[in-house]
Write an enzyme that holds these catalytic residues in place. Structure first.
Site, PDB file in Angstrom:
ATOM      1  N   GLY A  46       0.833  -1.197   0.000  1.00  0.00           N
ATOM      2  CA  GLY A  46       0.000   0.000   0.000  1.00  0.00           C
ATOM      3  C   GLY A  46       0.864   1.240   0.000  1.00  0.00           C
ATOM      4  N   GLN A  51       2.967   9.912   1.224  1.00  0.00           N
ATOM      5  CA  GLN A  51       4.282   9.287   1.373  1.00  0.00           C
ATOM      6  C   GLN A  51       5.238   9.649   0.247  1.00  0.00           C
ATOM      7  OE1 GLN A  51       2.229   5.303   2.155  1.00  0.00           O
ATOM      8  NE2 GLN A  51       4.220   5.063   3.143  1.00  0.00           N
ATOM      9  N   CYS A  92       5.757  -0.241   7.259  1.00  0.00           N
ATOM     10  CA  CYS A  92       5.437   0.922   6.445  1.00  0.00           C
ATOM     11  C   CYS A  92       6.645   1.299   5.608  1.00  0.00           C
ATOM     12  CB  CYS A  92       5.037   2.082   7.367  1.00  0.00           C
ATOM     13  SG  CYS A  92       4.586   3.589   6.505  1.00  0.00           S
ATOM     14  N   LEU A  93       6.400   1.646   4.349  1.00  0.00           N
ATOM     15  CA  LEU A  93       7.492   2.071   3.482  1.00  0.00           C
ATOM     16  C   LEU A  93       8.132   3.363   3.979  1.00  0.00           C
ATOM     17  CD1 LEU A  93       5.928   1.284  -0.015  1.00  0.00           C
ATOM     18  CD2 LEU A  93       7.571  -0.078   1.301  1.00  0.00           C
ATOM     19  N   HIS A 134      -4.574   1.980   7.493  1.00  0.00           N
ATOM     20  CA  HIS A 134      -3.179   2.409   7.593  1.00  0.00           C
ATOM     21  C   HIS A 134      -2.902   3.528   6.582  1.00  0.00           C
ATOM     22  CE1 HIS A 134       1.277   1.508   7.997  1.00  0.00           C
ATOM     23  NE2 HIS A 134       1.244   2.151   6.843  1.00  0.00           N
ATOM     24  N   GLU A 135      -3.324   3.328   5.336  1.00  0.00           N
ATOM     25  CA  GLU A 135      -3.073   4.321   4.292  1.00  0.00           C
ATOM     26  C   GLU A 135      -3.904   5.581   4.503  1.00  0.00           C
ATOM     27  OE1 GLU A 135      -0.487   3.889   2.635  1.00  0.00           O
ATOM     28  OE2 GLU A 135      -0.261   1.742   2.988  1.00  0.00           O
ATOM     29  N   HIS A 138      -2.226   7.922   6.757  1.00  0.00           N
ATOM     30  CA  HIS A 138      -1.230   8.764   6.077  1.00  0.00           C
ATOM     31  C   HIS A 138      -1.875  10.023   5.498  1.00  0.00           C
ATOM     32  CE1 HIS A 138       2.448   6.475   6.283  1.00  0.00           C
ATOM     33  NE2 HIS A 138       1.848   5.377   5.832  1.00  0.00           N
TER      34      HIS A 138
END
Length: 169
Positions: A46, A51, A92-93, A134-135, A138
């Site tokens: 994701g 991000q 997470c990235l 989660h996304e 962000h």
């Protein structure tokens, strides 16, 4: 398509709240394509536009092993359908190399626009529900580390700051 740089915690730009997309046009579709390329290359499941330092309400997700189930959520809104929660080890990235257990609602309803601007609604459970939440965090300027203890968050921050300083040399 192009690979986009992924911001890493504690970069303050990750705290920006994304603005709604007013029109799904060629620029937004290119952003979606670039986000998928970036997410697959990272690799991740994701990615939120925040991000990659684009503060628009756009999320891409693909939980498949073979990159065959790309999902696009533009201007996503969620509603919790069941107060029962699930625990998942989230990574997470933007917080590379760290995984922590986060508790989130396990069943939600999501309303959003797809890559072409068409409205849709789904009621995911399990990993997809967790990933969407989660996304969406962000897009609201939050990270999964905000759901863990201040001690653990501080430890992760210190380690990533040290890594960033070493990379800058």
């Amino acid at each position: 398509m192009a690979l986009l740089p992924i911001l890493e915690f504690p970069d303050p730009r990750l705290r920006n709240v994304a603005k709604p997309v007013t029109e799904v046009d060629a620029t937004i579709r290119k952003l979606v394509d670039d986000m998928f390329e970036t997410m697959y290359e990272a690799p991740g499941i994701g990615l939120a536009a925040t991000q990659v330092n684009v503060h628009k309400r756009v999320v891409v997700i693909d939980l498949s092993e073979d990159k065959s189930q790309p999902l696009v959520f533009i201007n996503p809104e969620i509603e919790v359908l069941d107060q029962e929660t699930s625990e998942y080890d989230e990574g997470c990235l933007s917080v590379p190399g760290f995984y922590e257990t986060v508790v989130r609602p396990g069943h939600i309803r999501v309303k959003a626009l797809d890559r072409d601007g068409n409205a849709f609604e789904i009621e995911p459970e399990g990993l997809l529900a967790v990933c969407i939440q989660h996304e969406l965090d962000h897009l609201n300027g939050k990270l999964f580390v905000d759901h863990i203890s201040p001690f653990k968050r501080s430890r992760i921050r210190s380690k990533l700051e040290k890594k960033h300083k070493a990379e800058a040399r």
